[in-house]
Design a protein around this motif. Structure first.
Motif, PDB file in Angstrom:
ATOM      1  N   ILE A  64     -15.776   6.874  -4.751  1.00  0.00           N
ATOM      2  CA  ILE A  64     -16.874   6.918  -3.772  1.00  0.00           C
ATOM      3  C   ILE A  64     -16.311   6.397  -2.469  1.00  0.00           C
ATOM      4  CG2 ILE A  64     -19.146   6.075  -3.138  1.00  0.00           C
ATOM      5  CD1 ILE A  64     -19.685   5.610  -6.131  1.00  0.00           C
ATOM      6  N   TYR A  65     -16.387   7.196  -1.409  1.00  0.00           N
ATOM      7  CA  TYR A  65     -15.827   6.779  -0.122  1.00  0.00           C
ATOM      8  C   TYR A  65     -16.924   6.610   0.912  1.00  0.00           C
ATOM      9  CZ  TYR A  65     -11.602   8.613  -2.308  1.00  0.00           C
ATOM     10  OH  TYR A  65     -10.579   8.874  -3.178  1.00  0.00           O
ATOM     11  N   ASP A  69     -13.536   3.177   4.210  1.00  0.00           N
ATOM     12  CA  ASP A  69     -12.340   3.638   3.508  1.00  0.00           C
ATOM     13  C   ASP A  69     -11.463   4.519   4.377  1.00  0.00           C
ATOM     14  OD1 ASP A  69     -14.498   3.904   0.749  1.00  0.00           O
ATOM     15  OD2 ASP A  69     -12.770   2.552   0.859  1.00  0.00           O
ATOM     16  N   PRO A  71      -8.949   5.989   7.045  1.00  0.00           N
ATOM     17  CA  PRO A  71      -7.825   5.515   7.866  1.00  0.00           C
ATOM     18  C   PRO A  71      -8.082   5.799   9.344  1.00  0.00           C
ATOM     19  CG  PRO A  71      -7.259   7.552   6.748  1.00  0.00           C
ATOM     20  CD  PRO A  71      -8.612   7.163   6.242  1.00  0.00           C
ATOM     21  N   TRP A 263      -8.195  14.939   2.639  1.00  0.00           N
ATOM     22  CA  TRP A 263      -7.783  13.536   2.598  1.00  0.00           C
ATOM     23  C   TRP A 263      -7.913  12.977   1.187  1.00  0.00           C
ATOM     24  CZ3 TRP A 263     -11.469   9.334   2.180  1.00  0.00           C
ATOM     25  CH2 TRP A 263     -10.870   8.072   2.221  1.00  0.00           C
ATOM     26  N   ARG A 266      -5.316  14.374  -1.240  1.00  0.00           N
ATOM     27  CA  ARG A 266      -4.010  13.736  -1.101  1.00  0.00           C
ATOM     28  C   ARG A 266      -4.010  12.342  -1.703  1.00  0.00           C
ATOM     29  NH1 ARG A 266      -1.226  12.370   4.554  1.00  0.00           N
ATOM     30  NH2 ARG A 266       0.817  11.792   3.763  1.00  0.00           N
ATOM     31  N   LEU A 267      -5.089  11.603  -1.455  1.00  0.00           N
ATOM     32  CA  LEU A 267      -5.193  10.241  -1.944  1.00  0.00           C
ATOM     33  C   LEU A 267      -5.214  10.204  -3.470  1.00  0.00           C
ATOM     34  CD1 LEU A 267      -5.619   7.407  -0.796  1.00  0.00           C
ATOM     35  CD2 LEU A 267      -8.065   7.801  -0.920  1.00  0.00           C
ATOM     36  N   LEU A 268      -5.934  11.149  -4.055  1.00  0.00           N
ATOM     37  CA  LEU A 268      -6.118  11.140  -5.498  1.00  0.00           C
ATOM     38  C   LEU A 268      -5.050  11.932  -6.236  1.00  0.00           C
ATOM     39  CD1 LEU A 268      -9.971  11.707  -5.481  1.00  0.00           C
ATOM     40  CD2 LEU A 268      -8.800   9.580  -6.035  1.00  0.00           C
TER      41      LEU A 268
ATOM     42  N   GLY B 119      -7.376   4.481  -4.766  1.00  0.00           N
ATOM     43  CA  GLY B 119      -8.002   5.682  -4.249  1.00  0.00           C
ATOM     44  C   GLY B 119      -9.476   5.828  -4.583  1.00  0.00           C
ATOM     45  N   GLY B 121     -11.993   4.094  -3.615  1.00  0.00           N
ATOM     46  CA  GLY B 121     -12.964   3.705  -2.603  1.00  0.00           C
ATOM     47  C   GLY B 121     -13.287   2.228  -2.693  1.00  0.00           C
ATOM     48  N   ILE B 249      -5.522   0.878   1.154  1.00  0.00           N
ATOM     49  CA  ILE B 249      -5.981   2.258   1.064  1.00  0.00           C
ATOM     50  C   ILE B 249      -5.599   3.000   2.334  1.00  0.00           C
ATOM     51  CG2 ILE B 249      -8.026   3.709   1.193  1.00  0.00           C
ATOM     52  CD1 ILE B 249      -9.300   2.199  -0.949  1.00  0.00           C
ATOM     53  N   GLU B 250      -5.801   2.336   3.455  1.00  0.00           N
ATOM     54  CA  GLU B 250      -5.479   3.016   4.707  1.00  0.00           C
ATOM     55  C   GLU B 250      -4.006   3.370   4.757  1.00  0.00           C
ATOM     56  OE1 GLU B 250      -8.405   0.099   6.811  1.00  0.00           O
ATOM     57  OE2 GLU B 250      -7.818   0.375   4.717  1.00  0.00           O
ATOM     58  N   ARG B 252      -1.965   3.657   2.372  1.00  0.00           N
ATOM     59  CA  ARG B 252      -1.577   4.628   1.345  1.00  0.00           C
ATOM     60  C   ARG B 252      -1.992   6.037   1.710  1.00  0.00           C
ATOM     61  NH1 ARG B 252      -2.778   6.674  -3.050  1.00  0.00           N
ATOM     62  NH2 ARG B 252      -0.851   7.308  -4.000  1.00  0.00           N
ATOM     63  N   ALA B 253      -3.018   6.084   2.460  1.00  0.00           N
ATOM     64  CA  ALA B 253      -3.553   7.413   2.765  1.00  0.00           C
ATOM     65  C   ALA B 253      -2.764   8.120   3.840  1.00  0.00           C
ATOM     66  CB  ALA B 253      -5.003   7.277   3.193  1.00  0.00           C
ATOM     67  N   ARG B 254      -1.785   7.520   4.336  1.00  0.00           N
ATOM     68  CA  ARG B 254      -0.992   8.179   5.401  1.00  0.00           C
ATOM     69  C   ARG B 254      -0.269   9.380   4.788  1.00  0.00           C
ATOM     70  NH1 ARG B 254      -3.538   7.172   8.771  1.00  0.00           N
ATOM     71  NH2 ARG B 254      -3.971   5.122   9.544  1.00  0.00           N
TER      72      ARG B 254
END
Lengths: 794, 254
Positions: A64-65, A69, A71, A263, A266-268, B119, B121, B249-250, B252-254
């Protein structure tokens, strides 16, 4: 082989689509995770808390974002796509609400789960706490500005723009006659059959993102997503799958979902897909069209306009990602085919706590046309003159082309009409609908107790808007021709129309030509599909690309056949000496010969290998200024838009008791330059007319004063069925070729809808004898209008 | 990311401090704890399972205690990792007596999370961590209040610890034998009867049994038994396996 240009070629897309072999966004990515959104139920509120604990136990919940969360780049507002100096207070949304929501439907949290059902279950269990704020709904409230949508935007005014040529105030003051009118058009929405959708797949190993999205611009989305995710352009590819309609709403980009889904993917490390449902499309995509206008017009005894002053207010919703395109189009295209001696237009673009506004087929022209045409009719009524006579006196004459209005158009370029013959259009429409023979029909009907009326409306449409489009054509060794252009398709028949052009240019059967649109892997430089530009822009580009390929083919063939290139022709896919079919070699063979090979991969290829014989041993196999293969790549970039035009006429009947409105006849005369495929153009006209009928009689966005959209479903948002659209749309064509592109064509995509509201309003007014100044008009509203004008009901 | 919470336990502060030092209690109350063993002065190795949203997995790592001010506060440092991700956290724990003879336990955690778990959240992690922490503390509360340890299933182990009555009846030479799952806890963690759950612990200053203090080679100035440190920190570690992240998280999300 006869030319395909102008032929009614059956659409190549249809067999596949009608059989259910289409691949729309939701057909893709069966293995992906699903995204769903928590959306604001309030039109204006501060978010005080988001409690996800209730959702934790939903099986298959992955993430859940919320705003926190995101960037850095994603935590900024989404791009303002079309900046303009007059847009002094532009505001765009955050991908997920940053503590405040400004319309019902604004995204607050994104849920990712194993499937959409579970994602929605989780979304329902997320508890958001709000502090509601006063909502600004409707233009009256926005103008009054008792409350503000954005604290830092005084008067709710995003922009104010004035354009003028001549001294309008003086002209009106000096005019013999002056009229003042107030005209209003309601919001509507594109409402394509297929809503928005995004699928994203990130490959960690190659560090590459592939996205599919139901968009009108693959290159636009790619650029925006690369920027927002901090990727190189080459790391991102965007593919537009089959799309079930766009009509403007899918030109906006990036939608929040279009950046959040990749996004998350990619994160997951898993593919993620989002497809919106119908309610989401109503409250979280875009609307269009709500405007209020005040007209002040000075004219002479003949009805010639000496000064026209238009002041209008545009409701742009909570945000303006698409800038001021809609009100600018209204400002400029309002002029239609006329040349008022002096013209001044001023607009305020205002925020309201409602869904954002972006172009919908017509993009501001329907409003402009409604204003101008109602004004013309009002002048005619005031002077007791025939409505077509007044228009005729105000037309720009063919001899005056190109005609410079002294204004700036939506492409940032001067508003200069390149071609058109408005008097000829008028003659045709009057013939088609029987304008001069209507009076006796009306009397006869009246004697029977029936009310019928006739109306017409003229429009001019700037099409083929720049800056450019490109095309690529390659002939494969099989003889098949592969064409690519970067803009997208939403069902218009691009693959057919573009194939016709290439098949014609190259001299191959159309069945051998395959066109791909909207895939950045195949063509990376493009703008998008909007403003009726595909045929003009991509049509010209692929034609030029095909010409290059043809030149190359003739040169290679001439070399191989030891004749002059000028003596060769290509017909039916065979390159032959003119008039001598037996001499021919296939285009596929020419493609083989054009690529000197070391390795033969099939029998045909043997002919190009190094020991096959022939060739000048003193020269390299590929000349310094040459390339292997039969390919052409070309771009088309016109100096400005090219202007299509047309007139619609309608005969309606209104029921004296129920005020029900029935369209008896609907006639269209249109000029979009030369026609590539008349059947496709007629299809566009039919669709446009249906949307025009919808906008005139049925479609409105019903917001209550709290900003709740109370008709956010097809139960209550009325769209015309087949039963409401005229069974036969009578069409006549005029062709004034465009001097601005090699094909002489103009766009045809939006023409059908532009004058719909104006023509029908005029016909209803003629039937009733009551001025119709706002649209849409329903039977109830007509009933009320009658009462307001003191008519008795029977 | 920071999370904090305040929970009121029915038992008075001294019993809470004692309870938190009793491995029997801890193994019965820490959600998902499968194993814990000494690893050095003031620190323990742990293995625990946790489920955040639909990401379930095992974590192993180390916890250590510092800045102790018996009986009111100490700081835990946790570092754990597993297939689902990695956790690095620092937790300030405070105990305070309330007017009614209860104990107010407050924790302030500052954590950084990486890996797959990062990831899901921030709010999911926060919410899950808070839930695990609350589960743990309320289990401790139940145990200290005399509710049967029986029925207190050990998360992830499938084993149930015997009721307190049994434990008080027999010398708890190896009380954990009934509690500890397949991986045996070293006998060194055996806690003398003086620290049994059933016994009332009227004072906060619990004498450190020599046997216990010798086990974990405690840091000289540690007043808190090593077992306490281990137990509480293991509990916090599994609790914090889901603690929300700050910048990870930030990044990592790059």
């Amino acid at each position: 082989m006869s030319s395909l240009f102008g032929a009614r070629v059956q659409r190549v897309e249809d067999d596949r689509l009608v059989r259910g072999h289409g691949a729309y966004l939701d057909d893709l990515g069966p293995d992906s995770l699903a995204a769903a959104f928590v959306r604001s139920p309030h039109a204006h509120a501060r978010i005080t808390d988001i409690d996800v604990s209730g959702a934790l136990d939903v099986p298959g919940l992955v993430a859940i974002y919320t705003y926190e969360d995101l960037p850095a780049r994603l935590a900024e507002p989404l791009p303002l796509l079309i900046p303009h100096p007059a847009l002094t207070h532009g505001r765009t949304p955050y991908p997920l609400a940053n503590g405040e929501v400004n319309h019902v439907g604004e995204a607050i949290a994104m849920v990712v789960a194993a499937d959409r059902y579970l994602a929605e279950d989780a979304a329902d269990l997320i508890d958001v706490s709000y502090e509601p704020l006063p909502a600004v709904v409707g233009l009256d409230a926005a103008r009054a500005a008792v409350h503000l949508v954005h604290e830092d935007v005084p008067g709710n005014r995003a922009a104010n723009e004035v354009q003028e040529h001549g001294d309008t105030a003086a002209a009106i003051a000096a005019a013999r006659h002056v009229l003042e009118l107030d005209l209003e058009i309601e919001r509507s929405a594109s409402t394509p059959l297929e809503g928005r959708g995004v699928l994203a797949r990130w490959d960690e190993q190659s560090q590459h993102l592939v996205m599919w999205t139901s968009t009108q611009t693959s290159t636009g989305v790619r650029a925006a997503v690369a920027a927002k995710l901090g990727l190189d352009l080459t790391q991102v590819d965007v593919i537009t799958p089959d799309v079930g309609g766009g009509f403007g709403v899918k030109i906006v980009h990036p939608w929040p979902e279009e950046v959040l889904v990749p996004w998350a993917a990619r994160l997951l490390g898993r593919p993620v897909k989002f497809t919106e449902d119908r309610r989401e499309h109503f409250i979280a995509s875009a609307h269009e069209r709500g405007q209020q206008h005040h007209v002040s017009v000075g004219y002479d005894d003949e009805g010639r306009i000496l000064g026209l002053d238009v002041r209008f207010w545009h409701d742009n919703g909570a945000y303006v990602p698409y800038g001021l395109i809609v009100p600018i189009v209204t400002s400029t295209q309002l002029l239609g085919p006329y040349k008022p001696a002096a013209y001044r237009v001023e607009f305020d673009s205002l925020y309201t706590n409602t869904v954002l506004v972006t172009p919908y087929r017509g993009a501001g022209r329907p409003q402009g046309c409604f204003v101008m045409e109602r004004t013309m009719d009002a002048i005619a009524a005031a002077l007791g003159l025939d409505r077509t006579a007044v228009r005729e006196r105000n037309f720009i004459q063919p001899a005056e082309m190109p005609y410079d209005h002294g204004l700036i158009f939506q492409d940032g370029r001067p508003l200069i009409y390149d071609s058109g013959d408005y008097p000829a259009l008028l003659t045709k429409i009057k013939d088609l609908v029987g304008w001069d023979k209507f009076a006796p029909l009306k009397e006869a009907a009246s004697a029977e107790g029936r009310r019928i009326g006739i109306g017409l409306a003229c429009y001019v449409e700037g099409t083929g808007v720049g800056p450019y489009e490109g095309g690529h054509v390659v002939v494969e060794t099989s003889g098949k021709v592969k064409v690519a252009t970067g803009l997208t398709s939403q069902g218009q028949g691009h693959q057919t129309m573009l194939a016709q052009l290439v098949a014609d240019e190259l001299g191959v059967p159309i069945a051998d030509v395959e066109v791909v649109t909207g895939d950045t892997r195949r063509f990376g430089y493009a703008v998008g599909t909007f403003a009726s530009r595909t045929a003009v822009m991509s049509g010209s580009a692929v034609t030029l690309a095909a010409r290059k390929a043809k030149e190359k083919a003739l040169r290679v063939a001439a070399d191989a056949m030891e004749v002059a290139a000028a003596d060769l022709e290509i017909t039916g896919g065979m390159v032959q000496v003119k008039g001598d079919p037996d001499s021919g070699i296939s285009l596929g063979t020419v493609a083989v010969l054009s690529n000197p090979l070391r390795y033969a991969f099939d029998d045909a290829a043997k002919a190009a290998t190094q020991f096959a014989g022939g060739g000048d041993m003193s020269k390299p196999p590929v000349a310094p200024d040459d390339e292997p293969g039969i390919e052409g790549r070309a771009y088309f970039s016109p100096v400005r838009s090219t202007f299509a035009s047309g007139i619609h006429a309608a005969i309606v009947e209104t029921d004296p008791d129920t005020a029900e409105i029935t369209i008896l006849r609907y006639c269209v005369v249109h000029d979009c330059g030369l026609l590539i495929n008349p059947q496709i153009v007629e299809g566009q006209i039919h669709g446009g007319v249906a949307q025009g009928v919808g906008g005139a009689l049925y479609e409105r966005m019903a917001y209550d004063e709290e900003g709740q959209l109370v008709n956010a479903s097809f139960m209550d948002f009325l769209m015309p069925y087949v039963s409401e659209v005229p069974r036969e749309v009578e069409i006549d064509h005029l062709e004034t070729p465009s001097p601005l592109n090699p094909l002489g064509i103009k766009g045809a995509g939006e023409a059908g809808v532009i004058p719909g509201a104006a023509a029908l309003a005029a016909a209803i007014e003629d039937a009733e004898g009551i001025p119709v100044r706002s649209m849409p008009i329903s039977p109830s509203e007509l009933f009320e209008l009658r009462r307001a004008h003191g008519q008795e009901t029977r | 990311m920071k999370i904090s919470g305040v929970v009121t336990l029915r038992a008075p502060g001294g019993r809470v401090w004692t309870g938190l030092t009793d491995p029997a209690v801890l193994l019965a109350t820490i959600p998902g704890c499968e194993r814990l063993e000494p690893a050095g002065p003031g620190s323990c190795r742990f293995a625990a399972r946790a489920k955040i949203a639909s990401i379930e997995g095992s974590y192993t790592g180390e916890v250590s205690v510092s800045q102790q001010h018996e009986p009111s506060s100490f700081v835990l440092t946790v570092n754990g990792a597993g297939a689902p991700g990695a956790v690095s956290a620092s937790v300030q724990v405070r105990l305070a007596e309330t007017a009614g003879g209860s104990t107010e336990l407050s924790y302030d955690a500052d954590a950084v999370i990486g890996g797959l778990i990062a990831g899901v959240g921030r709010r999911v992690l926060c919410s899950a961590a808070r839930r695990i922490a609350d589960d743990f503390v309320s289990s401790v509360d139940d145990v200290l209040a005399g509710s049967a340890i029986a029925g207190n299933a050990i998360a992830g182990t499938g084993m149930v610890s015997p009721p307190p009555a049994e434990r008080a009846a027999e010398p708890p030479a190896e009380p954990e034998a009934a509690l500890v799952p397949a991986t045996p806890v070293p006998a060194a963690i055996a806690v003398p009867a003086a620290v049994s759950v059933a016994a009332a612990a009227p004072s906060i200053a619990v004498p450190v049994p020599a046997a216990v203090s010798s086990i974990a080679a405690p840091v000289a100035d540690i007043q808190v038994p090593a077992a306490f440190a281990r137990g509480v920190l293991v509990g916090a570690a599994s609790a914090l396996a889901g603690v929300a992240l700050a910048g990870l998280i930030e990044r990592r999300a790059r």
